[in-house]
Design a protein around this motif. Structure first.
Motif, PDB file in Angstrom:
ATOM      1  N   SER A  45     -10.773   8.732   5.380  1.00  0.00           N
ATOM      2  CA  SER A  45      -9.392   8.443   5.992  1.00  0.00           C
ATOM      3  C   SER A  45      -9.843   8.046   7.412  1.00  0.00           C
ATOM      4  CB  SER A  45      -8.703   9.539   5.941  1.00  0.00           C
ATOM      5  OG  SER A  45      -9.626  10.867   7.116  1.00  0.00           O
ATOM      6  N   GLN A  46     -11.099   8.814   8.693  1.00  0.00           N
ATOM      7  CA  GLN A  46     -11.408   8.390   9.561  1.00  0.00           C
ATOM      8  C   GLN A  46     -11.836   6.647  10.072  1.00  0.00           C
ATOM      9  OE1 GLN A  46     -12.926  11.143   7.659  1.00  0.00           O
ATOM     10  NE2 GLN A  46     -13.221  13.091   8.985  1.00  0.00           N
ATOM     11  N   SER A  47     -12.196   6.072   8.900  1.00  0.00           N
ATOM     12  CA  SER A  47     -12.914   4.996   7.872  1.00  0.00           C
ATOM     13  C   SER A  47     -11.323   4.189   7.818  1.00  0.00           C
ATOM     14  CB  SER A  47     -14.457   4.376   7.456  1.00  0.00           C
ATOM     15  OG  SER A  47     -14.766   5.656   7.896  1.00  0.00           O
ATOM     16  N   GLN A  48     -10.478   4.838   6.882  1.00  0.00           N
ATOM     17  CA  GLN A  48      -9.466   4.196   6.710  1.00  0.00           C
ATOM     18  C   GLN A  48      -8.260   3.845   7.739  1.00  0.00           C
ATOM     19  OE1 GLN A  48      -7.600   6.156   3.270  1.00  0.00           O
ATOM     20  NE2 GLN A  48      -9.502   4.789   1.845  1.00  0.00           N
ATOM     21  N   SER A  49      -8.430   5.196   8.587  1.00  0.00           N
ATOM     22  CA  SER A  49      -7.348   4.704   9.953  1.00  0.00           C
ATOM     23  C   SER A  49      -7.617   3.575  10.807  1.00  0.00           C
ATOM     24  CB  SER A  49      -7.461   5.593  10.712  1.00  0.00           C
ATOM     25  OG  SER A  49      -8.662   6.322  11.180  1.00  0.00           O
ATOM     26  N   THR A  50      -9.487   3.212  10.935  1.00  0.00           N
ATOM     27  CA  THR A  50      -9.146   1.298  11.729  1.00  0.00           C
ATOM     28  C   THR A  50      -9.571   0.817  10.395  1.00  0.00           C
ATOM     29  OG1 THR A  50     -11.622   2.472  11.516  1.00  0.00           O
ATOM     30  CG2 THR A  50     -10.426   3.248  13.710  1.00  0.00           C
ATOM     31  N   SER A  69       7.721  -0.724  13.343  1.00  0.00           N
ATOM     32  CA  SER A  69       7.602  -2.108  13.534  1.00  0.00           C
ATOM     33  C   SER A  69       6.895  -2.220  11.249  1.00  0.00           C
ATOM     34  CB  SER A  69       6.738  -3.079  13.625  1.00  0.00           C
ATOM     35  OG  SER A  69       5.800  -2.781  14.468  1.00  0.00           O
ATOM     36  N   LEU A  70       6.776  -1.319  10.889  1.00  0.00           N
ATOM     37  CA  LEU A  70       5.788  -0.746   9.763  1.00  0.00           C
ATOM     38  C   LEU A  70       6.305  -1.779   8.283  1.00  0.00           C
ATOM     39  CD1 LEU A  70       5.778   3.288   9.478  1.00  0.00           C
ATOM     40  CD2 LEU A  70       3.660   1.551  10.293  1.00  0.00           C
ATOM     41  N   GLN A  71       5.775  -2.112   7.557  1.00  0.00           N
ATOM     42  CA  GLN A  71       5.794  -2.546   6.354  1.00  0.00           C
ATOM     43  C   GLN A  71       5.386  -1.696   5.101  1.00  0.00           C
ATOM     44  OE1 GLN A  71       4.420  -6.099   7.002  1.00  0.00           O
ATOM     45  NE2 GLN A  71       5.313  -6.965   8.800  1.00  0.00           N
ATOM     46  N   PRO A  72       6.290  -2.354   4.333  1.00  0.00           N
ATOM     47  CA  PRO A  72       5.269  -1.724   2.941  1.00  0.00           C
ATOM     48  C   PRO A  72       3.962  -1.587   2.566  1.00  0.00           C
ATOM     49  CG  PRO A  72       7.371  -2.103   2.893  1.00  0.00           C
ATOM     50  CD  PRO A  72       7.003  -3.001   3.699  1.00  0.00           C
ATOM     51  N   GLY A  73       2.796  -1.098   2.206  1.00  0.00           N
ATOM     52  CA  GLY A  73       1.765  -1.136   2.025  1.00  0.00           C
ATOM     53  C   GLY A  73       0.774  -0.331   3.291  1.00  0.00           C
ATOM     54  N   ASP A  74       1.379  -0.270   4.162  1.00  0.00           N
ATOM     55  CA  ASP A  74       1.004   0.156   5.983  1.00  0.00           C
ATOM     56  C   ASP A  74      -0.104   1.216   6.164  1.00  0.00           C
ATOM     57  OD1 ASP A  74       1.333  -2.519   7.015  1.00  0.00           O
ATOM     58  OD2 ASP A  74       3.189  -1.464   7.738  1.00  0.00           O
ATOM     59  N   ILE A  75      -1.100   1.626   5.735  1.00  0.00           N
ATOM     60  CA  ILE A  75      -2.220   2.670   5.816  1.00  0.00           C
ATOM     61  C   ILE A  75      -1.317   3.602   7.345  1.00  0.00           C
ATOM     62  CG2 ILE A  75      -3.618   4.352   5.989  1.00  0.00           C
ATOM     63  CD1 ILE A  75      -5.373   1.528   4.915  1.00  0.00           C
ATOM     64  N   LEU A  76      -0.789   5.188   6.630  1.00  0.00           N
ATOM     65  CA  LEU A  76      -0.472   5.702   8.164  1.00  0.00           C
ATOM     66  C   LEU A  76      -1.413   6.941   7.951  1.00  0.00           C
ATOM     67  CD1 LEU A  76       3.529   6.513   6.566  1.00  0.00           C
ATOM     68  CD2 LEU A  76       2.142   5.003   8.230  1.00  0.00           C
ATOM     69  N   ALA A 119      -1.813   7.896   4.518  1.00  0.00           N
ATOM     70  CA  ALA A 119      -0.751   8.304   3.651  1.00  0.00           C
ATOM     71  C   ALA A 119      -0.691   6.460   3.931  1.00  0.00           C
ATOM     72  CB  ALA A 119       0.177   8.612   3.757  1.00  0.00           C
ATOM     73  N   ILE A 120       0.196   5.735   2.582  1.00  0.00           N
ATOM     74  CA  ILE A 120       0.712   5.117   2.359  1.00  0.00           C
ATOM     75  C   ILE A 120       2.412   4.478   2.487  1.00  0.00           C
ATOM     76  CG2 ILE A 120       1.183   3.183   0.768  1.00  0.00           C
ATOM     77  CD1 ILE A 120      -1.171   3.599  -0.583  1.00  0.00           C
ATOM     78  N   TYR A 121       2.733   3.766   3.098  1.00  0.00           N
ATOM     79  CA  TYR A 121       3.825   3.866   3.240  1.00  0.00           C
ATOM     80  C   TYR A 121       5.047   2.895   2.769  1.00  0.00           C
ATOM     81  CZ  TYR A 121       8.331   1.991   6.197  1.00  0.00           C
ATOM     82  OH  TYR A 121       9.632   2.114   6.453  1.00  0.00           O
ATOM     83  N   VAL A 122       5.958   2.948   2.130  1.00  0.00           N
ATOM     84  CA  VAL A 122       6.333   2.631   1.213  1.00  0.00           C
ATOM     85  C   VAL A 122       7.825   2.070   1.036  1.00  0.00           C
ATOM     86  CG1 VAL A 122       5.393   4.331  -1.303  1.00  0.00           C
ATOM     87  CG2 VAL A 122       6.974   5.043  -0.058  1.00  0.00           C
ATOM     88  N   ASP A 177       7.116  14.972   8.159  1.00  0.00           N
ATOM     89  CA  ASP A 177       5.643  14.747   9.078  1.00  0.00           C
ATOM     90  C   ASP A 177       5.210  14.112   9.788  1.00  0.00           C
ATOM     91  OD1 ASP A 177       3.301  15.677   9.762  1.00  0.00           O
ATOM     92  OD2 ASP A 177       2.227  15.809   7.672  1.00  0.00           O
ATOM     93  N   ARG A 178       6.043  13.467  10.638  1.00  0.00           N
ATOM     94  CA  ARG A 178       5.653  12.383  11.379  1.00  0.00           C
ATOM     95  C   ARG A 178       4.402  11.716  12.116  1.00  0.00           C
ATOM     96  NH1 ARG A 178       9.194   8.178  11.954  1.00  0.00           N
ATOM     97  NH2 ARG A 178       9.148   7.140  14.120  1.00  0.00           N
ATOM     98  N   PRO A 179       3.452  11.039  11.175  1.00  0.00           N
ATOM     99  CA  PRO A 179       2.381  10.218  11.577  1.00  0.00           C
ATOM    100  C   PRO A 179       1.935  10.073  12.621  1.00  0.00           C
ATOM    101  CG  PRO A 179       4.157   8.070  10.380  1.00  0.00           C
ATOM    102  CD  PRO A 179       4.745   9.944  10.300  1.00  0.00           C
ATOM    103  N   THR A 180       0.891   9.595  12.710  1.00  0.00           N
ATOM    104  CA  THR A 180       0.852   9.873  14.650  1.00  0.00           C
ATOM    105  C   THR A 180       0.494   8.156  14.614  1.00  0.00           C
ATOM    106  OG1 THR A 180      -1.059  11.088  14.331  1.00  0.00           O
ATOM    107  CG2 THR A 180      -1.793  10.152  15.960  1.00  0.00           C
ATOM    108  N   GLY A 181      -0.296   7.431  13.504  1.00  0.00           N
ATOM    109  CA  GLY A 181       0.326   5.951  13.842  1.00  0.00           C
ATOM    110  C   GLY A 181      -0.726   5.107  12.446  1.00  0.00           C
ATOM    111  N   ALA A 182      -0.871   3.855  12.630  1.00  0.00           N
ATOM    112  CA  ALA A 182      -0.384   3.067  11.274  1.00  0.00           C
ATOM    113  C   ALA A 182      -1.427   1.854  11.699  1.00  0.00           C
ATOM    114  CB  ALA A 182       1.115   2.888  10.624  1.00  0.00           C
ATOM    115  N   VAL A 183      -1.792   1.330  10.034  1.00  0.00           N
ATOM    116  CA  VAL A 183      -2.558   0.179  10.098  1.00  0.00           C
ATOM    117  C   VAL A 183      -2.795  -0.948   8.718  1.00  0.00           C
ATOM    118  CG1 VAL A 183      -4.706   1.515   9.427  1.00  0.00           C
ATOM    119  CG2 VAL A 183      -4.881  -0.543  10.950  1.00  0.00           C
TER     120      VAL A 183
END
Length: 282
Positions: A214-219, A228-235, A247-250, A273-279
């Motif tokens: 998860s550490q690497s996936q967050s960057t 401004s999330l879109q489906p498929g974004d990584i939370l 997790a995955i925004y659907v 469970d509010r996420p911190t950010g998204a990539v």
């Protein structure tokens, strides 16, 4: 000088009054003794043969002392009995209070256990229903994923908007199909996942290889706002590069993620469970 100064007197000197009284007393006492002796001389005193028993004053005193001692002993016994009764009553009150507290504690524990069991049963029923409803979707997705993988092996994913929509749809569909699966630390499927294992597998359906943790996936892509999330974004939860959960925004304000061993893989609102950010990788 008087003319009679040297004439001797012929008067006898006076005797002192104290000596005269002494002599008269001695003489009187002697005569009285003689008179008493003469009167008692002829008669002889009879011997005393009757014994007069004097009352013993200690008898009454001993009785009083004994009564007082008995009364004192009775008072002591009464005080001891009262003290024992008071101690027994106090002990009984403490025991009753403790038993009441224990009964209340057990009743609360029972109610909590019943509520937990009911919630668990409801959650398990919901998960079973979700798992059953997605069995067909999973089968269909597996077939479509195979054809998608073969197509993507011929050419790399395109950056066109059309291809991004298609990849996002594949990722979202795969993630939703895993809802109800178990959570296992280090799990990479097909029926058990951890958070980053699920994200990696979902992106693989779109021909994208993500880092395992998860550490690497967050960057792994571009940081985007949660507004401004879109489906498929990584939370991700935690800092970018130090995230502890992904997790995955659907879409629709919801995400799919392998949460923990208690809930497994679930679909929840962002407010859960509010996420911190998204990539964004796509």
């Amino acid at each position: 000088m008087s003319h009679t100064a040297h004439i001797p007197s012929h008067r006898k000197p006076r005797q002192r009054a104290s000596k005269s009284a002494l002599r008269a007393g001695v003489a009187g006492g002697f005569l009285s003794t003689i008179a008493v002796a003469g009167a008692a001389g002829p008669a002889q005193a009879e011997p005393v043969t009757q014994t007069i028993e004097m009352p013993t004053i200690t008898d009454g005193l001993a009785t009083a002392v004994a009564a007082s001692a008995q009364a004192t002993q009775q008072v002591a016994l009464d005080l001891e009995t009262q003290a024992s009764e008071d101690a027994a009553a106090e002990k009984a009150a403490k025991t009753a209070k403790k038993a009441h507290a224990e009964a209340v504690r057990k009743d609360e524990a029972r109610k909590k256990a019943e509520a937990a069991a009911k919630a668990k049963a409801e959650a398990e029923a919901e998960e079973r229903a979700e798992r059953a409803s997605r069995t067909a979707e999973r089968t269909t997705l597996s077939a479509s994923s195979g054809s998608s993988d073969s197509g993507s092996s011929a050419s790399a994913p395109s950056s066109s908007s059309a291809n991004v929509s298609g990849s996002a749809a594949s990722i979202v569909a795969f993630a939703k199909a895993q809802v109800g699966d178990a959570y296992v630390s280090g799990g990479t499927g097909p029926n058990a996942w951890d958070c980053s294992g699920l994200v990696q597998a979902a992106y693989r359906t779109a021909g994208i290889d993500l880092p395992r943790v998860s550490q690497s996936q967050s960057t792994a892509g571009t940081q985007v706002s949660l507004d401004s999330l879109q489906p498929g974004d990584i939370l991700y939860w935690g800092g970018a590069g130090s995230a502890y959960h992904v997790a995955i925004y659907v879409g629709g304000g919801e995400f799919v993620g392998a949460q923990n061993s208690s809930t497994g893989t679930v679909q929840r609102s962002l407010d859960y469970d509010r996420p911190t950010g998204a990539v964004r990788v796509l």
